[in-house]
Design a protein around this motif. Structure first.
Motif, PDB file in Angstrom:
ATOM      1  N   LYS A  27      48.431  38.353  38.082  1.00 25.51           N
ATOM      2  CA  LYS A  27      47.787  37.047  38.074  1.00 25.51           C
ATOM      3  C   LYS A  27      48.339  36.250  36.899  1.00 25.51           C
ATOM      4  CE  LYS A  27      43.789  38.843  35.502  1.00 25.51           C
ATOM      5  NZ  LYS A  27      42.312  38.990  35.511  1.00 25.51           N
ATOM      6  N   HIS A  68      53.444  32.329  35.420  1.00 27.35           N
ATOM      7  CA  HIS A  68      53.217  32.711  36.808  1.00 27.35           C
ATOM      8  C   HIS A  68      54.353  33.623  37.265  1.00 27.35           C
ATOM      9  CE1 HIS A  68      50.102  29.577  37.522  1.00 27.35           C
ATOM     10  NE2 HIS A  68      50.819  28.885  36.654  1.00 27.35           N
ATOM     11  N   GLY A 112      49.507  37.968  45.791  1.00 27.56           N
ATOM     12  CA  GLY A 112      49.766  37.467  44.440  1.00 27.56           C
ATOM     13  C   GLY A 112      49.985  35.969  44.404  1.00 27.56           C
ATOM     14  N   ASP A 113      50.538  35.500  43.283  1.00 24.05           N
ATOM     15  CA  ASP A 113      50.848  34.078  43.100  1.00 24.05           C
ATOM     16  C   ASP A 113      51.900  33.628  44.110  1.00 24.05           C
ATOM     17  OD1 ASP A 113      49.315  32.799  41.267  1.00 24.05           O
ATOM     18  OD2 ASP A 113      50.744  32.898  39.629  1.00 24.05           O
TER      19      ASP A 113
END
Length: 324
Positions: free
Chosen positions: A234, A222, A94-95
């Protein structure tokens, strides 16, 4: 990197007493944090630098400028760390967001962490991820801490001309990503605190109109769960979508007994989320530009919250899901 070495801590403090290097610990932490985006890694790097100082003195080395000596040591250790961490960053789930540096609304928090590192916003640190380790070192020293090119050259071990070229290239790449470092002025800080208060009240109360009035047209949200905690898969864009996700998310965690407390996160207004037992569940940072919220950064990865205290399990993914 080793964090505990029996028999060395006393030696370190003895060395500090003679060199006065301990006075530069806030600066050293901030350089290391700017290099790594990690509170834990920055603390380890600074500790390793002090161990190196002790060993150098024990070997008979005369250190006439402890500030310069330690800045060089921390920067070199930071470069080595980034080179070894590159693969881990590339496989991150992921982020990726930095570990948050948090100061409570009443100013309470680790002073050595907050003194300089609070000017390193999450958005800025994410942009630095695009730089090579040496580019990042040159850029952080020059742009954030104001080192002259002769000092940067001595620290990095390259010529002044080379450092100028590296800085120009790094600055161009960071600017292309959307911003160069933005320090919050005291008046903007006060306005930011008020906007953050209204933002969290509107999100908790489900006031969509109020939320939409506070979000920039190109707002982005985010979330960093690291594959271990609930987070958006996302980045989310468009004000209406972001507002809906914020309201739904806060309703969900409120039902689990989670409440927020205002805080300053990396020099930006935000909040720390605590569960009913007072454990940290998440940290939220708001990037405010021209009076509206440009970005929302939420860190729920438990590994990035442990330096703030006991971590809640309310948002953790089931072990099987987290490891898929």
């Amino acid at each position: 990197m080793t964090t505990s070495r029996p028999g060395t801590l006393l030696d370190v403090h003895e060395a500090v007493d003679e060199t006065g290097a301990t006075a530069y610990r806030p600066l050293l932490f901030s350089i290391a944090y700017g290099m790594t985006g990690s509170v834990g890694d920055a603390e380890d790097i600074v500790q390793d630098a002090f161990v190196g100082l002790t060993r150098a003195r024990q070997a008979g080395t005369t250190i006439t400028d402890p500030k310069a000596y330690m800045a060089k040591a921390v920067t070199r250790l930071g470069i080595d760390h980034l080179r070894s961490a590159r693969v881990r960053r590339e496989t991150y789930v992921g982020d990726w967001l930095p570990e948050p540096v948090v100061v409570s609304a009443d100013g309470q928090g680790p002073a050595e962490h907050a003194e300089l590192a609070d000017s390193l916003s999450m958005a800025f640190l994410v942009l630095l991820e695009s730089l090579s380790p040496v580019e990042r070192a040159v850029f952080v020293l020059r742009e954030v801490f104001g080192y002259g090119y002769p000092d940067v050259a001595r620290i990095i071990g390259k010529t002044e001309v080379n450092c100028r070229q590296i800085f120009a290239r790094a600055r161009q790449r960071v600017a292309a990503g959307g911003q160069v470092r933005d320090v919050v002025s005291p008046p903007a800080r006060r306005r930011g605190e008020e906007l953050a208060r209204r933002f969290f009240e509107a999100a908790a109360g489900g006031d969509m109109d109020a939320l939409l009035g506070m979000l920039a047209p190109d707002v982005v949200m985010h979330g960093d769960g690291g594959g271990k905690a609930q987070a958006i898969a996302k980045p989310a864009t468009e004000p209406l979508r972001v507002a809906r996700m914020l309201v739904a998310g806060l309703r969900r965690v409120q039902a689990l007994g989670v409440a927020h407390r205002p805080a300053w996160v990396n020099g930006r207004p935000g909040a720390v989320m605590y569960d009913a037992e007072g454990r940290v569940a998440a940290v939220v940072e708001l990037d405010i530009v021209d009076g509206v919220i440009q970005a929302v950064h939420s860190v729920a990865n438990p590994d990035k919250l442990r330096h703030l205290g006991p971590v809640s399990d309310v948002g953790l993914l089931p072990r099987t899901q987290a490891t898929e």
